[in-house]
Enzyme design. Structure first.
Site, PDB file in Angstrom:
ATOM      1  N   GLU A   2       0.833  -1.198   0.000  1.00 17.30           N
ATOM      2  CA  GLU A   2       0.000   0.000   0.000  1.00 17.30           C
ATOM      3  C   GLU A   2       0.869   1.250   0.000  1.00 17.30           C
ATOM      4  O   GLU A   2       1.966   1.268   0.563  1.00 17.30           O
ATOM      5  CB  GLU A   2      -0.931   0.007   1.218  1.00 17.30           C
ATOM      6  CG  GLU A   2      -2.008  -1.063   1.143  1.00 17.30           C
ATOM      7  CD  GLU A   2      -3.027  -0.980   2.260  1.00 17.30           C
ATOM      8  OE1 GLU A   2      -4.217  -1.246   1.988  1.00 17.30           O
ATOM      9  OE2 GLU A   2      -2.645  -0.659   3.410  1.00 17.30           O
ATOM     10  N   CYS A  55       6.372  -6.414   7.253  1.00 19.92           N
ATOM     11  CA  CYS A  55       7.433  -5.786   8.041  1.00 19.92           C
ATOM     12  C   CYS A  55       7.949  -6.773   9.075  1.00 19.92           C
ATOM     13  O   CYS A  55       7.157  -7.441   9.745  1.00 19.92           O
ATOM     14  CB  CYS A  55       6.908  -4.531   8.729  1.00 19.92           C
ATOM     15  SG  CYS A  55       8.168  -3.631   9.671  1.00 19.92           S
ATOM     16  N   CYS A 105       1.014  -1.503  15.305  1.00 17.24           N
ATOM     17  CA  CYS A 105       1.048  -1.265  13.856  1.00 17.24           C
ATOM     18  C   CYS A 105       0.465  -2.449  13.095  1.00 17.24           C
ATOM     19  O   CYS A 105       0.881  -3.597  13.285  1.00 17.24           O
ATOM     20  CB  CYS A 105       2.490  -1.017  13.404  1.00 17.24           C
ATOM     21  SG  CYS A 105       2.665  -0.718  11.633  1.00 17.24           S
ATOM     22  N   GLY A 109       6.976  -1.530   6.124  1.00 14.30           N
ATOM     23  CA  GLY A 109       8.365  -1.957   6.179  1.00 14.30           C
ATOM     24  C   GLY A 109       9.289  -0.996   6.902  1.00 14.30           C
ATOM     25  O   GLY A 109       8.937   0.144   7.199  1.00 14.30           O
ATOM     26  N   SER A 163      11.930   7.260   7.702  1.00 18.67           N
ATOM     27  CA  SER A 163      11.500   6.960   9.069  1.00 18.67           C
ATOM     28  C   SER A 163      12.002   5.576   9.460  1.00 18.67           C
ATOM     29  O   SER A 163      11.846   4.616   8.708  1.00 18.67           O
ATOM     30  CB  SER A 163       9.972   7.013   9.169  1.00 18.67           C
ATOM     31  OG  SER A 163       9.544   6.656  10.469  1.00 18.67           O
ATOM     32  N   SER A 176      11.276   6.524  15.026  1.00 21.16           N
ATOM     33  CA  SER A 176      10.066   6.048  15.701  1.00 21.16           C
ATOM     34  C   SER A 176      10.474   5.478  17.059  1.00 21.16           C
ATOM     35  O   SER A 176      10.849   4.312  17.161  1.00 21.16           O
ATOM     36  CB  SER A 176       9.373   4.974  14.844  1.00 21.16           C
ATOM     37  OG  SER A 176       8.899   5.531  13.636  1.00 21.16           O
ATOM     38  N   LEU A 177      10.371   6.301  18.091  1.00 17.27           N
ATOM     39  CA  LEU A 177      10.858   5.916  19.416  1.00 17.27           C
ATOM     40  C   LEU A 177       9.761   5.252  20.260  1.00 17.27           C
ATOM     41  O   LEU A 177       9.910   4.136  20.734  1.00 17.27           O
ATOM     42  CB  LEU A 177      11.428   7.141  20.134  1.00 17.27           C
ATOM     43  CG  LEU A 177      12.195   6.874  21.424  1.00 17.27           C
ATOM     44  CD1 LEU A 177      13.375   5.942  21.193  1.00 17.27           C
ATOM     45  CD2 LEU A 177      12.665   8.195  22.039  1.00 17.27           C
ATOM     46  N   CYS A 196      -0.912   6.623  10.248  1.00 16.29           N
ATOM     47  CA  CYS A 196       0.230   5.955  10.871  1.00 16.29           C
ATOM     48  C   CYS A 196      -0.180   4.641  11.523  1.00 16.29           C
ATOM     49  O   CYS A 196      -1.090   4.592  12.346  1.00 16.29           O
ATOM     50  CB  CYS A 196       0.844   6.888  11.919  1.00 16.29           C
ATOM     51  SG  CYS A 196       2.214   6.173  12.835  1.00 16.29           S
TER      52      CYS A 196
END
Length: 343
Positions: free
Chosen positions: A91, A111, A118, A158, A190, A213-214, A331
């Site tokens: 996507e 991923c 996610c 991913g 990212s 991305s923490l 997101c």
């Protein structure tokens, strides 16, 4: 045959001249592909029939097959479900802002990171995308919508730094003035944080933006949200960010998905401010979007309190306004919607 979209500018020129064509023919071909969105050599009318036949023997220009397109009724954000040549699906998203269009593109089928909030990670990991498949997302969206994309964020399906070579090569292609012609500072990578790749990126000479991305300020909490943290700790990742900033001088965006009762406590905000002290960063606070995980976003009051703590401690922060959540394009919402084949 070679996928023309896998080739850098210099590689294409080398291939073209090795076939006996003049160097400038490469520019003509790229004009057809990147400007006119033509992927059929027969339509390239400023090339002779002989040249077109020769090119067809050696190259393909595969744009992606559109399976589904969904448009947000709220903000016009458009999500595309593409089928790849091997039957796998990915996507991509086109996001509209006043005066600019941003594309959110994928680098892998599924991923391997498996972040618990996610949807992409729930699908598992199938394979890396090729350079051409990454580039083709931009061309295919532009062709479908008839609009030029000016900004690119590698924030789709991913982990870009786990497909490092193809990600970097695709950026160089999208940035090249005779190819994608997208400004390098309008491209963002990212990552969940692969320390050695962050440092390698600093040495690439690419003036791209970097977002980390923490999502949690401690290893205990981040281990639960981002399983890869068990391999790369918060400390290791932030040390890599320090090295990255020493080498590049660039500010890094910190992405922090806020989840009710998980990482939204005042103590989390204070700890986050503490570990980011001394770094040149900007924090994007992202209230979690609905996924099948059943997680919920904090109250507006709690989100504002979290932001206030960061600001009071000298950390720049904003609450990100998500686009496309009604079509699962925001997101953490991209996923594989069809059965995938094994690599």
């Amino acid at each position: 045959m070679k996928n023309l979209l896998d080739l850098s500018y210099d590689e294409l020129v080398s291939e073209i001249t090795s076939l006996g064509l003049e160097r400038y023919r490469a520019d003509q071909i790229l004009d057809w592909v990147f400007d006119k969105k033509v992927n059929n050599f027969d339509e390239m009318t400023n090339l002779s029939k002989q040249h077109r036949a020769l090119l067809k023997e050696h190259f393909t220009i595969p744009f992606l097959k559109l399976l589904e397109k969904r448009v947000s009724k709220i903000d016009g954000t458009t999500k595309f479900l593409w089928e790849l040549e091997d039957g796998n699906t990915i996507e991509s998203v086109m996001i509209f802002h006043p005066g600019r269009i941003t594309a959110c593109i994928s680098t892998q089928v599924g991923c391997p990171v498996g972040c618990t909030f996610c949807a992409t990670g729930m699908s598992g990991f199938v394979r890396n995308l090729t350079t051409g498949e990454i580039v083709s997302q931009i061309l295919s969206m532009e062709k479908e919508e008839g609009k030029k994309i000016g900004n690119v964020v590698y924030m789709g399906m991913g982990e870009p730094l786990l497909n490092y070579e193809n990600t970097i090569k695709s950026i160089r292609i999208l940035n090249h003035k005779k190819m994608g012609n997208i400004g390098i500072r309008r491209i963002t990578i990212s990552t969940v944080g692969i320390p050695e790749k962050i440092i390698q990126l600093a040495d690439e000479g690419l003036d791209v933006k970097l977002a980390l991305s923490l999502h949690a300020p401690t290893n205990f909490k981040r281990d639960q949200l981002v399983p890869l943290n068990r391999k790369y700790s918060v400390e290791e990742i932030l040390n890599a960010i320090k090295v990255y900033q020493m080498k590049t001088g660039k500010r890094v965006t910190i992405e922090y998905v806020l989840i009710r009762g998980v990482n939204d406590e005042i103590s989390d905000a204070k700890k986050l401010a503490e570990i980011l002290k001394g770094l040149k960063v900007f924090v994007n606070l992202i209230p979690v979007n609905p996924t099948v995980a059943g997680l919920s976003k904090p109250s507006r009051q709690r989100i504002l309190a979290f932001k206030r703590i960061l600001l009071e401690n000298g950390i720049e922060a904003e609450i990100r306004q998500e686009k496309g959540s009604d079509i699962e394009a925001a997101c953490g919402q991209l996923r594989l919607k069809r059965k995938v084949s094994s690599p």
